[in-house]
Each structure stands twice: as C-alpha cells, then as structure tokens.
Design a protein around this motif. Sequence first.
Motif, PDB file in Angstrom:
ATOM      1  N   UNK A  92      23.057 -46.860   8.966  1.00  0.00           N
ATOM      2  CA  UNK A  92      24.204 -46.127   9.514  1.00  0.00           C
ATOM      3  C   UNK A  92      24.010 -45.926  11.013  1.00  0.00           C
ATOM      4  N   UNK A  93      24.930 -46.475  11.788  1.00  0.00           N
ATOM      5  CA  UNK A  93      24.973 -46.189  13.226  1.00  0.00           C
ATOM      6  C   UNK A  93      25.762 -44.900  13.382  1.00  0.00           C
ATOM      7  N   UNK A  94      25.195 -43.938  14.095  1.00  0.00           N
ATOM      8  CA  UNK A  94      25.772 -42.596  14.080  1.00  0.00           C
ATOM      9  C   UNK A  94      25.985 -42.034  15.484  1.00  0.00           C
ATOM     10  N   UNK A  95      27.122 -42.340  16.085  1.00  0.00           N
ATOM     11  CA  UNK A  95      27.422 -41.717  17.387  1.00  0.00           C
ATOM     12  C   UNK A  95      27.748 -40.240  17.199  1.00  0.00           C
ATOM     13  N   UNK A  96      27.496 -39.430  18.235  1.00  0.00           N
ATOM     14  CA  UNK A  96      27.997 -38.048  18.199  1.00  0.00           C
ATOM     15  C   UNK A  96      29.256 -37.955  19.048  1.00  0.00           C
ATOM     16  N   UNK A  97      30.341 -37.552  18.414  1.00  0.00           N
ATOM     17  CA  UNK A  97      31.584 -37.296  19.139  1.00  0.00           C
ATOM     18  C   UNK A  97      32.026 -35.852  18.865  1.00  0.00           C
ATOM     19  N   UNK A  98      32.186 -35.092  19.911  1.00  0.00           N
ATOM     20  CA  UNK A  98      32.669 -33.714  19.782  1.00  0.00           C
ATOM     21  C   UNK A  98      31.894 -32.938  18.720  1.00  0.00           C
ATOM     22  N   UNK A  99      30.583 -32.979  18.867  1.00  0.00           N
ATOM     23  CA  UNK A  99      29.657 -32.178  18.060  1.00  0.00           C
ATOM     24  C   UNK A  99      29.604 -32.547  16.589  1.00  0.00           C
ATOM     25  N   UNK A 138      20.748 -44.396  12.768  1.00  0.00           N
ATOM     26  CA  UNK A 138      20.463 -44.530  14.201  1.00  0.00           C
ATOM     27  C   UNK A 138      21.516 -43.742  14.978  1.00  0.00           C
ATOM     28  N   UNK A 139      21.094 -42.558  15.428  1.00  0.00           N
ATOM     29  CA  UNK A 139      22.011 -41.634  16.082  1.00  0.00           C
ATOM     30  C   UNK A 139      21.967 -41.826  17.591  1.00  0.00           C
ATOM     31  N   UNK A 140      23.123 -41.656  18.230  1.00  0.00           N
ATOM     32  CA  UNK A 140      23.218 -41.736  19.702  1.00  0.00           C
ATOM     33  C   UNK A 140      23.986 -40.517  20.178  1.00  0.00           C
ATOM     34  N   UNK A 141      23.404 -39.811  21.140  1.00  0.00           N
ATOM     35  CA  UNK A 141      24.005 -38.549  21.587  1.00  0.00           C
ATOM     36  C   UNK A 141      23.891 -38.398  23.095  1.00  0.00           C
ATOM     37  N   UNK A 142      24.921 -37.817  23.679  1.00  0.00           N
ATOM     38  CA  UNK A 142      24.885 -37.585  25.117  1.00  0.00           C
ATOM     39  C   UNK A 142      23.928 -36.484  25.502  1.00  0.00           C
ATOM     40  N   UNK A 143      23.842 -35.448  24.668  1.00  0.00           N
ATOM     41  CA  UNK A 143      23.006 -34.282  24.970  1.00  0.00           C
ATOM     42  C   UNK A 143      21.759 -34.233  24.106  1.00  0.00           C
ATOM     43  N   UNK A 144      21.152 -33.049  24.064  1.00  0.00           N
ATOM     44  CA  UNK A 144      19.894 -32.851  23.330  1.00  0.00           C
ATOM     45  C   UNK A 144      20.127 -31.864  22.188  1.00  0.00           C
ATOM     46  N   UNK A 173      16.851 -40.940  16.526  1.00  0.00           N
ATOM     47  CA  UNK A 173      17.928 -40.478  17.416  1.00  0.00           C
ATOM     48  C   UNK A 173      17.581 -40.778  18.866  1.00  0.00           C
ATOM     49  N   UNK A 174      18.543 -41.371  19.564  1.00  0.00           N
ATOM     50  CA  UNK A 174      18.431 -41.504  21.027  1.00  0.00           C
ATOM     51  C   UNK A 174      19.303 -40.407  21.612  1.00  0.00           C
ATOM     52  N   UNK A 175      18.672 -39.472  22.302  1.00  0.00           N
ATOM     53  CA  UNK A 175      19.404 -38.316  22.828  1.00  0.00           C
ATOM     54  C   UNK A 175      19.404 -38.330  24.351  1.00  0.00           C
ATOM     55  N   UNK A 176      20.215 -37.452  24.919  1.00  0.00           N
ATOM     56  CA  UNK A 176      20.247 -37.318  26.378  1.00  0.00           C
ATOM     57  C   UNK A 176      20.821 -38.540  27.072  1.00  0.00           C
ATOM     58  N   UNK A 181      20.733 -41.737  34.450  1.00  0.00           N
ATOM     59  CA  UNK A 181      20.243 -43.081  34.120  1.00  0.00           C
ATOM     60  C   UNK A 181      18.788 -43.069  33.660  1.00  0.00           C
ATOM     61  N   UNK A 182      17.988 -42.236  34.324  1.00  0.00           N
ATOM     62  CA  UNK A 182      16.559 -42.215  33.986  1.00  0.00           C
ATOM     63  C   UNK A 182      16.336 -41.689  32.566  1.00  0.00           C
ATOM     64  N   UNK A 183      17.016 -40.567  32.270  1.00  0.00           N
ATOM     65  CA  UNK A 183      16.878 -39.961  30.934  1.00  0.00           C
ATOM     66  C   UNK A 183      17.380 -40.935  29.872  1.00  0.00           C
ATOM     67  N   UNK A 184      18.481 -41.598  30.188  1.00  0.00           N
ATOM     68  CA  UNK A 184      19.069 -42.553  29.230  1.00  0.00           C
ATOM     69  C   UNK A 184      18.092 -43.699  28.953  1.00  0.00           C
TER      70      UNK A 184
END
Length: 206
Positions: A92-99, A138-144, A173-176, A181-184
């Motif tokens: 499962x590819x799991x983006x985070x959208x609006x929490x 596999x989660x992808x999130x903008x924040x932490x 999970x890939x966060x932040x 760019x560096x954090x990403x």
Amino acid sequence: MATLLHLKSSIFGENGQSSGLSNTFVEDWRAQHPDGNVVVRDLAAAPLPHLDAVAVGGFMTAMDDRSAEQAVAVARSDELIAEISGAEVIVIALPMYNFGIPSTLKAWIDHIARAGVTFRYTENGPEGLLTGKKAYVFAARGGLYAGTSNDTQTPYIENVLGFVGINDVTIIAAEGLNMGDEAKAASLSTAHGQITALSGTLSAVA
Ligand SMILES: Cc1cc2nc3c(=O)[nH]c(=O)nc-3n(C[C@H](O)[C@H](O)[C@H](O)COP(=O)(O)O)c2cc1C
C-alpha cells in the motif's frame, strides 16, 4: 506462484513519493520472485465510487433478490475482494492528504470490508477472514507525525488490515517531505535504506 497486489493512491501518479517508495519495494520483490504476479490498482487514476446505500443494501440482499443496481455494486466489491484474496502480499502506497489517508483508498477499504466475506462476527468479536497475508505500507508525509497522536494513518491502517485478518504489517514512512530540500532528501534516503534492508528479508513466498 506468489501474487502481490500494489495499491497506489497518489494524486501525483508515478511522481508521487509514496508511488516511488512502493515501486522500489515492488521492483525488489519482482527481482526475487521472477515467476511472481504483480497486480496494480491505482485508486487515484481510477477512483472507486463512495460506498452507498445501494451497495450496502446489495450486500444484505440474497443474490437472486438484488436489483440491477445492487448487483452492479456487489459485483464491484466482489471483484476487489477477489483481487486482495488472490494476493499473498499487499503493498500500500500511503500519501498523507489533509491529516488522513487519501479518500480514494478509504473508498477501496469500504468496498472490501464486508461482513460475512472478509470478516465475520463471532461470540468473541469480529474475526478477519483474509488470513495468511503480509502487508507492506509506504507512507509519504509533508510533516512529522510518526510516534505522535497526530499520526492518524498508521494506527488506522493497522486496525483496518487487522480487522480483515491481515496482522503481519510492515510500515515504512518518509516524513518531512515538505520541510526543505535537505530534509526531504535525507528522509527519502533513510526510507530507501529501510526498503533495501526489508527487501533483504523477503522469503521465497512473500
Ligand atoms: C492536498 C494535499 C494535502 C496534504 N496534506 C498534508 C497533511 O495534512 N500533512 C502533511 O504532513 N502533509 C500533507 N501534504 C503533503 C503530502 O503528504 C506529501 O506531498 C506527500 O509526498 C504526499 O504523498 P505522494 O507524494 O505520494 O502523493 C499534503 C499534500 C497535498 C497535495
């Protein structure tokens, strides 16, 4: 021959970070299972309708008594359930959208969580019927969020998979990803390292 079901839901398609991470894992899996079968369902590219009263009415109506509309709705659910039932490995590819999880993935969950088919009620509470499977998320999130109560995704996805009988769940999970760019780059590099380590543990079957 093992089958892997790959569920994607990034609105960015193949450019989505969750797509990229899960693709890397699936490629590793494919390399280790040359005879394996990979089924891809992109829920963003081909969204399912929301679950509605027609579908639920159809689930609760004997096959011969269903209306034409109910029959179509039940056939859709049957197809999705056959797809997951036929897979030993669920990715499962799991983006985070609006929490939360993407609404397209939630719609899929609503069509496959079906009483008497993928779970049943017993004297001891609900029992999941999709047993003997492994799931990789596999989660992808903008924040932490990991490890905090703001992580609405991980407990939810574990709960719902467990509810239908899939208790062997690994989450990376890939966060932040929206924190510069560096954090990403650091986060994606860590996640890819975790995927390489995980791929090294894959058995012949799963
Ligand atoms: C519409 C939208 C809503 C988002 N909401 C959140 C959010 O609530 N929390 C967060 O950490 N990141 C949020 N993000 C950032 C995404 O989690 C991030 O872009 C991630 O890479 C999405 O996965 P994807 O690239 O696989 O689509 C949002 C992004 C979009 C486009």
